[in-house]
Motif scaffolding. Structure first.
Motif, PDB file in Angstrom:
ATOM      1  N   LYS A  23      15.224  -0.009 -26.213  1.00 55.83           N
ATOM      2  CA  LYS A  23      14.073  -0.808 -26.652  1.00 55.83           C
ATOM      3  C   LYS A  23      14.235  -1.001 -28.156  1.00 55.83           C
ATOM      4  N   THR A  44      14.521  -5.631 -24.743  1.00 54.18           N
ATOM      5  CA  THR A  44      15.297  -4.602 -24.062  1.00 54.18           C
ATOM      6  C   THR A  44      16.755  -5.016 -24.064  1.00 54.18           C
ATOM      7  N   GLU A  59      13.576   3.190 -28.768  1.00 51.68           N
ATOM      8  CA  GLU A  59      13.738   4.148 -27.678  1.00 51.68           C
ATOM      9  C   GLU A  59      15.073   3.871 -27.019  1.00 51.68           C
ATOM     10  N   VAL A  61      17.615   5.278 -23.546  1.00 46.34           N
ATOM     11  CA  VAL A  61      17.952   6.166 -22.440  1.00 46.34           C
ATOM     12  C   VAL A  61      19.404   5.909 -22.074  1.00 46.34           C
TER      13      VAL A  61
END
Length: 131
Positions: A23, A44, A59, A61
């Motif tokens: 993000k 994204t 962010e 992942v």
């Protein structure tokens, strides 16, 4: 085409790099990334792990392996993505799904990738590896 007929005709290719799901709020070099999605709330990015330095990361992942699916009959095989998701879920794993116009991709945690590939093979997907 029925999903059971489509699966053996739909090649799955495991990409060789490690990918992350990010993000961000600024995107200066969109062309270096695998996929960019923007809606009214966020940007994204799916990108190779090595490209993180090029992003303002809010962010992240990862680490994921990316598996490309080329459906035998795009848009006409009811349940194609559902079968992929079900197969992985039955192994106790989660995936992220991203799609382009003619291909679908799943992102599966790198440490679980071989388990996921084995499950996909067991339901009939032909698996290839990117060179």
């Amino acid at each position: 085409m029925d999903v059971k007929e489509a699966i053996p005709k739909s090649i799955a290719t495991v990409m060789k790099d490690t990918y992350v799901y990010v993000k961000t709020d600024i995107l200066e070099k969109p062309d270096i990334h695998f996929m960019v999605s923007k809606d009214k709330d966020e940007i994204t990015v799916v990108t190779k792990k090595e490209n993180l330095k090029e992003l303002n990361v809010l962010e992240v992942v990862g680490d994921y392996k990316l598996i490309e699916f080329k459906p035998a009959v795009p848009f006409q095989t009811v349940g194609f993505l559902a079968k992929i998701a079900e197969t992985i879920a039955n192994e106790g794993m989660n995936i992220l799904i991203v799609s382009t116009f003619s291909k679908d991709y799943i992102m599966i945690k790198e440490e679980l990738c071989e388990k996921g590939i084995s499950a996909l093979k067991n339901v009939g997907f032909p698996i290839e590896y990117e060179k």
